[in-house]
Motif scaffolding. Structure first.
Motif, PDB file in Angstrom:
ATOM      1  N   ASN A 295       0.843  -1.191   0.000  1.00 42.35           N
ATOM      2  CA  ASN A 295       0.000   0.000   0.000  1.00 42.35           C
ATOM      3  C   ASN A 295       0.880   1.243   0.000  1.00 42.35           C
ATOM      4  OD1 ASN A 295      -2.791  -1.211   0.432  1.00 42.35           O
ATOM      5  ND2 ASN A 295      -1.708  -2.067   2.191  1.00 42.35           N
TER       6      ASN A 295
ATOM      7  N   CYS B 264      -3.819  -0.179  -2.174  1.00 44.96           N
ATOM      8  CA  CYS B 264      -4.564   1.054  -1.878  1.00 44.96           C
ATOM      9  C   CYS B 264      -3.609   2.200  -1.556  1.00 44.96           C
ATOM     10  CB  CYS B 264      -5.501   0.847  -0.687  1.00 44.96           C
ATOM     11  SG  CYS B 264      -6.874  -0.269  -1.015  1.00 44.96           S
ATOM     12  N   ASP B 265      -4.069   3.399  -1.857  1.00 47.53           N
ATOM     13  CA  ASP B 265      -3.355   4.606  -1.445  1.00 47.53           C
ATOM     14  C   ASP B 265      -4.259   5.385  -0.487  1.00 47.53           C
ATOM     15  OD1 ASP B 265      -1.100   6.692  -1.902  1.00 47.53           O
ATOM     16  OD2 ASP B 265      -2.959   7.827  -2.167  1.00 47.53           O
ATOM     17  N   TYR B 266      -3.691   5.846   0.607  1.00 50.59           N
ATOM     18  CA  TYR B 266      -4.470   6.549   1.621  1.00 50.59           C
ATOM     19  C   TYR B 266      -3.990   7.993   1.749  1.00 50.59           C
ATOM     20  CZ  TYR B 266      -6.563   2.192   3.118  1.00 50.59           C
ATOM     21  OH  TYR B 266      -7.275   1.017   3.139  1.00 50.59           O
TER      22      TYR B 266
ATOM     23  N   ILE C 185       0.760   5.682   1.093  1.00 48.99           N
ATOM     24  CA  ILE C 185       0.025   6.797   1.688  1.00 48.99           C
ATOM     25  C   ILE C 185       0.450   8.069   0.980  1.00 48.99           C
ATOM     26  CG2 ILE C 185      -0.163   5.656   3.926  1.00 48.99           C
ATOM     27  CD1 ILE C 185       1.905   7.724   4.956  1.00 48.99           C
TER      28      ILE C 185
END
Length: 258
Positions: free
Chosen positions: A181, A245-247, A183
């Protein structure tokens, strides 16, 4: 020493850029949560200081001096570590400039650290993670990967590449038990920010700090510890269903700046 939730007991974690800023906050938190933390940094004193602080708090850590842009050096360090369960790619450099004010040397420097450096660490870690049954990887992207930021041509390029690498790696190694992942922070108050303001706005540091802080709708910059908390979650077993996913962690920058 570690709490039950988000425990990293028995885990070996590698944090690049762990000698300062966000990387240091991540390394300290991981040590608090029970991981054996390998602190990788170009600055020997900073790496050693972070490892020492983890040890003084009751944790376990080792410091490694490495230039992430040099693949052979990176691979050698990871071979010594042998069993990385977690990799946090936090090492990076910034740059200010539009396309026509970005010399080739500056562009190459950003690429070598922010893009090739991440690639090198992934290249070294993934085979070891596959061999050992999986792992968790967290890459440091940025709001600059998805939003047009003025005067950040090369930096935005590099963080867009990190975002794309995250998705590709997550897809390719999902059956190997490797989660990946990223961020995307907005502005974070690190020593880099203070140095940038002192260099570029002497005598106006306080005024410019407030101006930069106000670009986040929440009205301030993030603290490195706040970024580290999200990274801890994504690298912990509690996030075992999350990959690719990118947060954004941006004080509302992406969605609320209208």
């Amino acid at each position: 020493m570690s709490t039950q939730i988000f425990s990293l007991q028995g885990k070996t974690a590698v944090v690049t850029g762990g000698g300062s800023g966000i990387g240091k906050a991540v390394a300290l938190l991981f040590g608090q949560q029970g991981a054996f933390v390998h602190v990788l940094d170009l600055n020997e004193d900073n790496a050693a200081a972070t490892a020492k602080e983890i040890g003084e708090a009751g944790g376990k850590a080792a410091a490694h001096v490495v230039n992430v842009s040099q693949q052979q050096d990176v691979v050698a360090v990871f071979e010594k570590i042998a069993t990385p369960h977690i990799l946090v790619n936090s090492a990076g450099v910034s740059h200010i400039g539009k396309l026509d004010t970005t010399p080739e040397a500056d562009f190459d420097r950003i690429y070598q650290v922010n893009v090739k450096g991440v690639y090198n660490c992934l290249y070294a870690a993934v085979p070891l993670m596959k061999k050992n049954g999986g792992g968790a990887i967290l890459n440091m992207s940025s709001i600059a990967a998805v939003v047009g930021i003025p005067d950040r041509f090369a930096y935005s390029m590099s963080k867009g590449a990190v975002y794309a690498m995250t998705l590709s790696l997550a897809k390719d190694y999902i059956k190997d038990g490797i989660r990946c992942n990223s961020i995307s922070p907005a502005r974070v108050h690190t020593p880099f920010v203070d140095g940038f303001l002192a260099k570029n706005y002497p005598g106006q540091e306080a005024e410019m700090f407030e101006k930069l802080s106000a670009t986040q709708p929440i009205g301030r910059m993030a603290k490195p510890e706040e970024i580290a908390n999200l990274i801890l979650y994504l690298c912990s077993d509690e996030a075992s269903f999350i990959t690719g996913c990118d947060y954004p962690i941006d004080g509302g920058f992406i969605k609320l700046n209208n």
